[in-house]
Design an enzyme around this catalytic site. Structure first.
Site, PDB file in Angstrom:
ATOM      1  N   SER A 101      12.814  82.312  81.907  1.00 47.70           N
ATOM      2  CA  SER A 101      12.309  82.382  80.602  1.00 47.70           C
ATOM      3  C   SER A 101      10.838  82.239  80.548  1.00 47.70           C
ATOM      4  CB  SER A 101      13.022  81.115  79.900  1.00 47.70           C
ATOM      5  OG  SER A 101      12.643  80.931  78.412  1.00 47.70           O
ATOM      6  N   HIS A 134       8.483  81.387  78.438  1.00 49.96           N
ATOM      7  CA  HIS A 134       7.806  80.319  77.907  1.00 49.96           C
ATOM      8  C   HIS A 134       7.602  79.139  79.101  1.00 49.96           C
ATOM      9  CE1 HIS A 134      11.057  77.273  76.300  1.00 49.96           C
ATOM     10  NE2 HIS A 134      11.581  78.578  76.513  1.00 49.96           N
ATOM     11  N   THR A 146      16.543  95.959  69.850  1.00 48.15           N
ATOM     12  CA  THR A 146      15.261  96.304  69.832  1.00 48.15           C
ATOM     13  C   THR A 146      14.596  95.558  70.884  1.00 48.15           C
ATOM     14  OG1 THR A 146      15.241  97.482  67.549  1.00 48.15           O
ATOM     15  CG2 THR A 146      13.242  97.085  68.622  1.00 48.15           C
ATOM     16  N   GLY A 200      15.974  82.198  77.971  1.00 45.14           N
ATOM     17  CA  GLY A 200      16.671  81.784  79.351  1.00 45.14           C
ATOM     18  C   GLY A 200      18.000  81.554  79.089  1.00 45.14           C
ATOM     19  N   THR A 201      18.409  81.025  77.804  1.00 45.79           N
ATOM     20  CA  THR A 201      19.629  80.774  77.121  1.00 45.79           C
ATOM     21  C   THR A 201      20.466  82.011  77.415  1.00 45.79           C
ATOM     22  OG1 THR A 201      18.937  78.674  76.110  1.00 45.79           O
ATOM     23  CG2 THR A 201      21.003  79.591  75.438  1.00 45.79           C
ATOM     24  N   GLN A 248      13.119  76.790  85.450  1.00 45.79           N
ATOM     25  CA  GLN A 248      12.269  75.814  85.807  1.00 45.79           C
ATOM     26  C   GLN A 248      11.211  76.328  87.163  1.00 45.79           C
ATOM     27  OE1 GLN A 248      11.366  73.363  83.987  1.00 45.79           O
ATOM     28  NE2 GLN A 248      12.814  73.503  82.512  1.00 45.79           N
ATOM     29  N   ASN A 305      16.508  70.857  85.617  1.00 41.96           N
ATOM     30  CA  ASN A 305      15.206  70.435  84.428  1.00 41.96           C
ATOM     31  C   ASN A 305      15.103  68.966  84.319  1.00 41.96           C
ATOM     32  OD1 ASN A 305      17.939  71.259  83.414  1.00 41.96           O
ATOM     33  ND2 ASN A 305      17.114  70.565  81.493  1.00 41.96           N
ATOM     34  N   CYS A 335      20.511  61.303  71.438  1.00 42.92           N
ATOM     35  CA  CYS A 335      20.861  60.321  70.542  1.00 42.92           C
ATOM     36  C   CYS A 335      21.467  61.089  69.481  1.00 42.92           C
ATOM     37  CB  CYS A 335      19.703  59.878  70.011  1.00 42.92           C
ATOM     38  SG  CYS A 335      20.011  58.392  68.819  1.00 42.92           S
TER      39      CYS A 335
END
Ligand code: PLP
Length: 393
Positions: free
Chosen positions: A209, A211, A247, A77-78, A189, A161, A335
């Site tokens: 995306s 996944h 590819t 997705g990125t 999402q 998200n 963090c």
């Protein structure tokens, strides 16, 4: 009494990733070793792979109301966000050197935010970042008002998200089309819970995306409307009709197509089922844990998505306490070297630091059961209390 040993692990982090469904696994399997050819090769091995790729592309296009030539397979997705935003911005500037104004909103995913910031900081584009309200909504009228003669592109995500907020992308798309401005949406999402029709939404570009919808990792989908201005920024061979060199992951594309068909068949039933469980989860936590509130909107959110703010609780500590109990969740705060910073999304929604640092996201999936929710409701108050006590010590 539920104990760790009596419980199977409960996975409530489906917004991070989902398991691969059996249908996608089975569809992909032959394309690793048996039909392993490079889809660009001219011999029979290549032709077999190319035929599978064509079929996957056609299936994905059919699910999205697109044409097969409007679907580009990427690695995630990125990457789809990166290619679309940079590709559209550069193409618009090439066509008309004045078209350098981009519009987005706070609360976008880093894949969009980071790309647009780079276009601003390194390539001289002007960027308007619109505010979001306390639920994370972008006002379509703000998008309209921000547009000027040099506006090239608008990017607003379909579903957030972190807080699950569903944006008015149909309305924003209509405004963009009326004003002749390109419209990109990160819809990563959505597919497991919302049907997406690229024509109805007036999209020029969209990122998905696999996944996130029960397909494999390492496969993204970029929709590019036929004729939309686009310059490839991943240069090399002429793969994907010159729009994304490299590819192609044939097995991955086959798996993505199978997964998209899998969720299309189930999304209505699963959405209704999970919304009821999710509401039960939210209501139970709000009733049983002191000083907690929901982030995002109660109804206008993804049906599997609960995001909560625990006052004066360290979200990472809560996540770890739940993990010890066998419950997988996630937190919005990043963090860095022991210096917790509240999530930028929560800050953009105007949420005070003492709440924002205690953000927790619980995202249900097709395998989540009522027993899972009951178990989480039993364990959550103890975990929160334990973390609060540890923080005071
Ligand atoms: N956009 C949104 C809204 C996301 O939630 C994510 C992943 O969390 C991405 C983009 C990035 O997707 P990928 O992990 O496939 O790069």
């Amino acid at each position: 009494m539920i104990t760790l040993t009596s419980m199977r692990p409960i996975y409530l982090d489906h917004s991070a990733t989902t398991p691969v469904c059996d249908e996608a696994l089975a569809a992909m399997q032959p394309y690793f070793a048996e039909y392993f050819g490079n889809s660009s090769s001219l011999h029979q091995f290549g032709r077999n792979a190319a035929a599978a790729l064509d079929a996957a592309r056609a299936a994905v296009a059919c699910e999205l109301g697109a044409r097969p030539n409007e679907i580009v397979f990427t690695a995630c997705g990125t990457e789809s966000d990166n290619l679309a935003l940079r590709g559209a911005a550069f193409a618009m500037r090439k066509r008309n050197s004045a078209k350098t104004h981009l519009i987005t909103a706070h609360a976008e995913h880093h894949a969009v935010e980071g790309t647009l910031h780079q276009l601003r900081d390194l390539f001289g584009f002007e960027l308007t970042e619109l505010p979001v309200d306390g639920y994370g909504f972008v006002d379509p009228d703000d998008v309209r008002r921000a547009m000027g003669p040099n506006t090239a592109l608008v990017s607003v995500m379909a579903a957030n998200n972190e807080v699950g907020t569903l944006q008015a992308v149909g309305e924003i798309g209509a405004i963009c089309r009326e004003r002749g401005v390109l419209f990109h949406s990160d819809a990563v999402q959505c597919p497991a819970y919302r049907a997406l029709d690229v024509k109805q939404l007036n999209l020029d570009f969209m990122a998905l995306s696999a996944h996130k919808f029960y397909g494999p990792k390492g496969v993204g989908i970029m929709y590019i409307r036929d004729g939309a201005p686009y310059v490839p920024t991943n240069t090399g061979g002429g793969h994907e009709r010159g729009r994304r060199a490299g590819t192609v992951n044939v097995a991955g594309a086959v798996g993505a197509a199978a997964a998209l068909k899998y969720v299309a068949k189930r999304r209505d039933v699963q959405s209704a089922r999970l919304q009821a469980l999710r509401d039960q989860l939210i209501a139970g936590i709000l009733a049983d844990v002191p000083d907690v509130r929901l982030s995002g909107h109660l109804q206008q959110r993804l049906p599997n998505h609960a995001s909560l703010l625990f006052k004066e609780v360290d979200g990472e500590m809560l996540l770890m306490a739940l993990d010890v109990e066998g419950i997988a969740a996630s937190t919005g705060s990043a963090c860095t070297s022991g210096n917790p910073e509240p999530s930028a999304v929560l800050v953009s929604m105007g949420i005070a630091r003492e709440w924002a640092l205690g953000g927790l996201r619980l995202t249900l999936g097709y395998d989540t059961t009522e027993a899972d929710i009951d178990a989480v409701l039993q364990i959550m108050p103890k975990c929160v209390e334990r973390v609060r006590r540890a923080m005071q010590a």
